[in-house]
Design an enzyme around this catalytic site. Structure first.
Site, mmCIF file in Angstrom:
data_model
loop_
_atom_site.group_PDB
_atom_site.id
_atom_site.type_symbol
_atom_site.label_atom_id
_atom_site.label_comp_id
_atom_site.label_asym_id
_atom_site.label_seq_id
_atom_site.Cartn_x
_atom_site.Cartn_y
_atom_site.Cartn_z
ATOM 1 N N ALA A 23 20.561 14.985 19.053
ATOM 2 C CA ALA A 23 20.644 16.190 18.221
ATOM 3 C C ALA A 23 21.542 17.283 18.808
ATOM 4 O O ALA A 23 22.184 18.031 18.085
ATOM 5 C CB ALA A 23 19.234 16.748 17.998
ATOM 6 N N PHE A 34 15.644 18.777 14.315
ATOM 7 C CA PHE A 34 14.415 18.701 13.525
ATOM 8 C C PHE A 34 13.159 18.626 14.391
ATOM 9 O O PHE A 34 12.077 18.964 13.949
ATOM 10 C CB PHE A 34 14.458 17.482 12.596
ATOM 11 C CG PHE A 34 15.575 17.559 11.596
ATOM 12 C CD1 PHE A 34 15.914 18.773 11.023
ATOM 13 C CD2 PHE A 34 16.297 16.438 11.252
ATOM 14 C CE1 PHE A 34 16.935 18.856 10.092
ATOM 15 C CE2 PHE A 34 17.325 16.511 10.319
ATOM 16 C CZ PHE A 34 17.648 17.720 9.744
ATOM 17 N N ASP A 103 23.441 12.335 10.610
ATOM 18 C CA ASP A 103 24.280 13.235 9.813
ATOM 19 C C ASP A 103 25.661 12.680 9.478
ATOM 20 O O ASP A 103 26.414 13.302 8.726
ATOM 21 C CB ASP A 103 24.424 14.581 10.544
ATOM 22 C CG ASP A 103 24.845 14.404 12.000
ATOM 23 O OD1 ASP A 103 25.742 13.581 12.277
ATOM 24 O OD2 ASP A 103 24.274 15.099 12.872
ATOM 25 N N HIS A 120 18.755 5.604 14.028
ATOM 26 C CA HIS A 120 17.783 6.197 13.103
ATOM 27 C C HIS A 120 18.313 6.241 11.670
ATOM 28 O O HIS A 120 17.797 6.985 10.841
ATOM 29 C CB HIS A 120 17.385 7.605 13.558
ATOM 30 C CG HIS A 120 16.675 7.614 14.888
ATOM 31 N ND1 HIS A 120 16.459 8.752 15.623
ATOM 32 C CD2 HIS A 120 16.139 6.602 15.622
ATOM 33 C CE1 HIS A 120 15.819 8.445 16.751
ATOM 34 N NE2 HIS A 120 15.622 7.143 16.767
ATOM 35 N N CYS A 128 18.712 0.751 -1.251
ATOM 36 C CA CYS A 128 17.583 0.024 -1.838
ATOM 37 C C CYS A 128 16.847 -0.701 -0.715
ATOM 38 O O CYS A 128 17.461 -1.385 0.098
ATOM 39 C CB CYS A 128 18.088 -0.974 -2.879
ATOM 40 S SG CYS A 128 16.793 -2.103 -3.442
ATOM 41 N N SER A 195 17.644 14.642 24.871
ATOM 42 C CA SER A 195 16.715 14.942 25.959
ATOM 43 C C SER A 195 16.101 13.664 26.508
ATOM 44 O O SER A 195 15.314 13.697 27.448
ATOM 45 C CB SER A 195 15.640 15.909 25.477
ATOM 46 O OG SER A 195 15.135 15.467 24.236
ATOM 47 N N ASN A 219 23.882 17.696 28.679
ATOM 48 C CA ASN A 219 22.831 18.214 27.801
ATOM 49 C C ASN A 219 22.562 19.666 28.170
ATOM 50 O O ASN A 219 22.709 20.051 29.324
ATOM 51 C CB ASN A 219 21.549 17.371 27.983
ATOM 52 C CG ASN A 219 20.538 17.592 26.876
ATOM 53 O OD1 ASN A 219 20.885 17.535 25.698
ATOM 54 N ND2 ASN A 219 19.302 17.868 27.240
#
Ligand SMILES: [Zn+2]
Length: 248
Positions: A23, A34, A103, A120, A128, A195, A219
């Site tokens: 992220a 999120f 994204d 993910h 479908c 992380s 990071n």
């Protein structure tokens, strides 16, 4: 040597680089994390995959949420961090980008889709669940918000869902296997903006180290695996990567 020079020299010495992104690289494009405090998943109880499959009301709720929160993702543009990775792929120095992000910004930055391994899934289109046929969100948005109709596959009448991996849904086997193969074959593994807490994804840096690759972690905050890395940089990804790779 400062940290950026050390990263540049690791990249320069490597023959086959793999990036692992989370992220943190996309927050620099304005996409919220999120999972962070105040993030979407702390406001809404996640919809489990089994509930989505068994309940029409849950499917309605999932699509309501999707279209209520989609604007940020639609507006986001790739940043300097994405562009630096795209350059390394273009130069043939980076064999794959393994990502936890949904994204599509790596592809938008010019990386061919077959070089991006999405652990993910992808939230910028739907598919479908029976036949895998791809469905575009624009059409679903019109019929869902306009006529209140849930999307059904026009090929097989199957249930259509955003092409992400939901809570309780099995990890995508092909992508996991590809990610593992790429990780074992690389000689430099660069973590950007993760992380490294979510398994099995967080196991990849360990695999890379065990196979003898160098490990660099970039990071904003410390990670659990900093102690195992050859280089750790706690800074903004875009500015570090653009200097290390030489792109804007
Ligand atoms: Zn179908």
């Amino acid at each position: 040597m400062d940290h950026v020079e050390q990263l540049r020299s690791l990249i320069g010495e490597a023959k086959r680089i793999v990036a692992f992104t989370g992220a943190g690289i996309s927050t620099e494009s304005g996409i919220p994390d999120f999972r962070s405090p105040g993030g979407i998943w702390t406001k809404y109880k996640p919809i489990m995959f089994d509930d989505f499959m068994s309940s029409e009301e849950m499917r309605r709720e999932a699509w309501r949420r999707k279209f209520a929160t989609d604007e940020v993702m639609l507006k986001a543009e790739p940043n300097a961090g994405h562009r630096a990775l795209a350059r390394l792929v273009e130069q043939g120095r980076m064999s794959a980008i393994i990502t936890q992000n949904v994204d599509g910004l790596h592809q938008r930055s010019g990386v061919p889709a077959n070089k991006v391994i999405e652990l993910h899934g992808n939230a910028t289109y739907a598919s479908c669940l029976d036949c895998g046929h791809r469905h575009e969100l624009d059409a679903i948005r019109k019929t869902f918000l306009g006529a209140g109709k849930l999307p059904l596959c026009e090929k097989c009448d199957g249930i259509v869902k955003t092409a992400t991996i939901s809570f309780g849904q099995q990890m995508p086997e092909i992508q996991m296997a590809r990610a593992q193969d790429e990780t074992m074959a690389c000689d430099l593994f660069i973590v950007l903006g993760s992380s490294l807490v979510v398994y099995p994804a967080a196991g990849f840096p360990q695999i890379a180290k065990r196979k003898g690759a160098k490990l660099a972690i970039l990071n904003r905050d410390p990670t659990d695996q900093d102690a195992d890395a050859d280089l750790v940089i706690h800074a903004e990804i875009g500015s570090v990567m653009s200097r290390a790779v030489g792109v804007n």
